[in-house]
Design an enzyme around this catalytic site. Sequence first.
Site, PDB file in Angstrom:
ATOM      1  CG  ASP A 207      -1.691   1.252   1.419  1.00 22.58           C
ATOM      2  OD1 ASP A 207      -1.877   1.979   0.431  1.00 22.58           O
ATOM      3  OD2 ASP A 207      -2.122   1.517   2.565  1.00 22.58           O
ATOM      4  CG  ASP A 209      -3.090   5.066  -1.642  1.00 20.48           C
ATOM      5  OD1 ASP A 209      -3.101   4.031  -0.936  1.00 20.48           O
ATOM      6  OD2 ASP A 209      -3.864   5.243  -2.605  1.00 20.48           O
ATOM      7  CG  ASP A 211      -5.939   2.926   0.018  1.00 19.28           C
ATOM      8  OD1 ASP A 211      -4.998   2.120   0.207  1.00 19.28           O
ATOM      9  OD2 ASP A 211      -6.520   3.041  -1.080  1.00 19.28           O
ATOM     10  CG  ASP A 215      -1.150   1.523  -4.071  1.00 16.85           C
ATOM     11  OD1 ASP A 215       0.063   1.391  -4.321  1.00 16.85           O
ATOM     12  OD2 ASP A 215      -1.584   2.097  -3.050  1.00 16.85           O
ATOM     13  CG  ASP A 284      -6.505 -12.757 -13.635  1.00 14.38           C
ATOM     14  OD1 ASP A 284      -6.934 -13.620 -14.418  1.00 14.38           O
ATOM     15  OD2 ASP A 284      -6.249 -12.985 -12.440  1.00 14.38           O
ATOM     16  CG  ASN A 288     -18.137 -16.971 -17.431  1.00 13.83           C
ATOM     17  OD1 ASN A 288     -18.619 -17.702 -18.300  1.00 13.83           O
ATOM     18  ND2 ASN A 288     -18.738 -16.768 -16.273  1.00 13.83           N
ATOM     19  CG  ASP A 387     -11.242 -15.926 -14.036  1.00 10.90           C
ATOM     20  OD1 ASP A 387     -10.667 -16.473 -13.080  1.00 10.90           O
ATOM     21  OD2 ASP A 387     -12.462 -15.668 -14.049  1.00 10.90           O
ATOM     22  CG  LEU A 392     -15.125 -18.793 -21.951  1.00  6.03           C
ATOM     23  CD1 LEU A 392     -14.078 -18.893 -23.050  1.00  6.03           C
ATOM     24  CD2 LEU A 392     -15.336 -17.346 -21.546  1.00  6.03           C
ATOM     25  CD  GLU A 394     -24.103 -19.896 -21.067  1.00  3.27           C
ATOM     26  OE1 GLU A 394     -24.332 -19.086 -21.994  1.00  3.27           O
ATOM     27  OE2 GLU A 394     -23.134 -19.797 -20.289  1.00  3.27           O
ATOM     28  CD  GLU A 456      -9.116 -20.163 -12.801  1.00  2.00           C
ATOM     29  OE1 GLU A 456      -9.064 -20.092 -11.554  1.00  2.00           O
ATOM     30  OE2 GLU A 456     -10.005 -19.599 -13.480  1.00  2.00           O
ATOM     31  CG  HIS A 523      -6.389 -15.729  -6.586  1.00  4.01           C
ATOM     32  ND1 HIS A 523      -5.756 -16.325  -7.646  1.00  4.01           N
ATOM     33  CD2 HIS A 523      -7.656 -15.486  -7.005  1.00  4.01           C
ATOM     34  CE1 HIS A 523      -6.587 -16.433  -8.663  1.00  4.01           C
ATOM     35  NE2 HIS A 523      -7.752 -15.934  -8.298  1.00  4.01           N
ATOM     36  CG  ASP A 524      -9.273 -18.837  -6.553  1.00  7.93           C
ATOM     37  OD1 ASP A 524      -9.750 -17.855  -5.945  1.00  7.93           O
ATOM     38  OD2 ASP A 524      -9.274 -18.937  -7.790  1.00  7.93           O
TER      39      ASP A 524
END
Length: 744
Positions: A207, A209, A211, A215, A284, A288, A387, A392, A394, A456, A523-524
């Site tokens: 960070d 700034d 907050d 960033d 990224d 979808n 991602d 994409l 159905e 992914e 991250h998942d």
Amino acid sequence: MSDVLDLVDRDTRHRYLERASKDGYAVLPDLNSRKRRTQPAQQADHTEDQHAVVSSSADGTAVGTSRSTNTNSGANSPEAGNGANDEVPLLAKGDIIDEDEEDMSDEDDDDNDDDSDDSKSKASLNSDQKSTTASQQHMSKRMRVAYWSCFSVVFSAGVACIVLLILASPTCDNNATIANNTSNATLGLSWWQRTVIYQVYPRSLQDSDNDGVGDITGIINRLDYISGLGVKTIWLSPIFQSPMADFGYDISNYENIDGIFGTLADFDRLLSAIHCASMYLLLDFVPNHTSDQHPWFVESRANRSNSKRNWYVWQDCSADGSSMPNNWRSVFGGSAWQYDNMTGQCYLHQFTKEQPDLNYHNPQVKAAMEDVLRFWLRRGVDGFRIDAIGFLLESASFENETCNVDGVLTVNCSDYNTMNHTQTFAQPGYLDIVARYRQVLDSFSNASQERFMVGEMYSPALADVVELYGNSTTPLCNFPFNFLLLGLQRGDWNGVKLNETVSQWLDATNTSEQWPNWVLGNHDNSRVASRLGSVLARTANFLLLTLPGTPTTYYGEEIGMVNGNISWNQTRDPSALNTGDISKSRDPERTPMQWNSSLNSGFTSPRVTTWLPVASSYVDVNVAEQTDNSTSMLALYKELVRIRSSELALQNPGYRSILATPSLFAFAREYNTSGTTSQFLVVLNFGAASATMNLTVPGLAAYQSTAHTVLSASLSVRASAAVDLTNLTLSAGEAYLVRLTPVS
């Protein structure tokens, strides 16, 4: 003379100046005379340096006199005297006479008096000629000095500004990226085959700034650290404009940066700095779905006849939910359909209700998303992580999906993870969309910058994932992410299972066309050190960086960061909030980077409330602490990356399994060129106790007497130390990288 004064004889001119002096007007030098001197050469013999000077009489009256220098005498010139009857304009006192603009004519009724005055003026002009000439030359010199002084000041200031801008801009070798690609070409490998990918979750790196949210400027400020790891590629999770319902994966403007991260100018600075460091940047790409605040969806929901209506997936349904289009479920829990009051229909959202699915059966949608790729490629990005590729398309039939409940196949399903996604995942035609993305990227590739794409897809069917490579006729992703290691449970981290897992991926791919890759964290998913413990996290990183192919590291894994402890009140992840199940939260693996042991760990100022709490482990597990520790996880990571980047056998895909036991896993990495073989042996102990082994196996016998350890996971060995492969003992969690040199 000047163009105007060439037409005025000296008598008429002097009459005008004398009249002006009597009325108190000031006649100033001609500042435009320099322009006159730049006229074409054919006018040179008519060129004058004409000035008017101001002198003072004894009583203070301003008297104007003039000096005229002409290569042809003004009195004898054919143009002289043509303006004798022109009108002299009326001026107010104090006005300045511009000699190039004023008409020197005089139409007074008293012509005879003027002629008498003119004769006197001529005599006066002749008698004062020498003094006038001196005064005129002095004034002309002063004006030239003043003019050039002003010009010099302005010019110098401009140069100074340019120099300051250059000094303030990132400096680098403009050929750095080209040189790097040239080096890769020598080995027959592209940059993305030799690199280590480092994933940055922008909210959590730095960070700048205060907050509480990371960033772009923060990333720039930490770029030296990332570069110092030896990694060459940075992948940024989404930074686009977003309401942040899913922290950037709900995009309201694909072609702008969200204000919480910075601006497009900040992004350009980051990209420039990355390229200056001979590194690469991946963005990224989230094709979808958009945010429900994206202008496309705002139009789509406005009315059923809107031109954007068919850009999303709409179906009839009931407002109370009693009649839905089908039983499709959202990944984040609940129905995949959301009723919209504005038009009385439901729209599809396979993630949160704030993330409506785009309709890829519509060619306009396909074209619009391809334009998004072009926008960022034109700015210079090196590639994309795509991602949720499998979502994409159905089925256009909208049939129900089934699930297995107590051995019975039914459509009464409530849990997304138990359903057979035969209508909503990896549908026919979705690879054609990916192929178009590949074509867009290839159209921007050139000798100095090859563009890259990684996909992914989480799928229990490995064939679905491998399909994303495409083939030589229709190439798709450079590679799809390989999540096999990521999916292993703690008990699976043993020699037998690891050998099986590595072989599973390599056997499913052709390494000559389908480049392997490996992922330990993202991250998942829960962090490696939380899944395996701090000791085996080192061993796992040792494995990651010595396997064939491209490794991906999630920020903080290089120092062994663990999951943060996030209470329900602190939970931000919609995956948990929508289901009411904190175990589904991905917040713990997204906590701020741990830079030092100060309050907030150097991520931001101490008194700032961070978007997620800093993990309590920051006091002991942080970059500053490990930088000063020669046996730290960070030191091991850097050394592994350094060796991997310098050894051809570790860069190329040559691989051979050597040994697999409940505790031990060993494999060889090989590279053959021009009759010379480079070979390494990697041995890892994932057991809870020391283990001894005999690695005398076919194909290695010729190397036995000259095996030398290059590196150990504990960093107790960091130089060439001879080892006996017939009686090699490794402590729990230890790993060796051994160079095998042929016996001469």
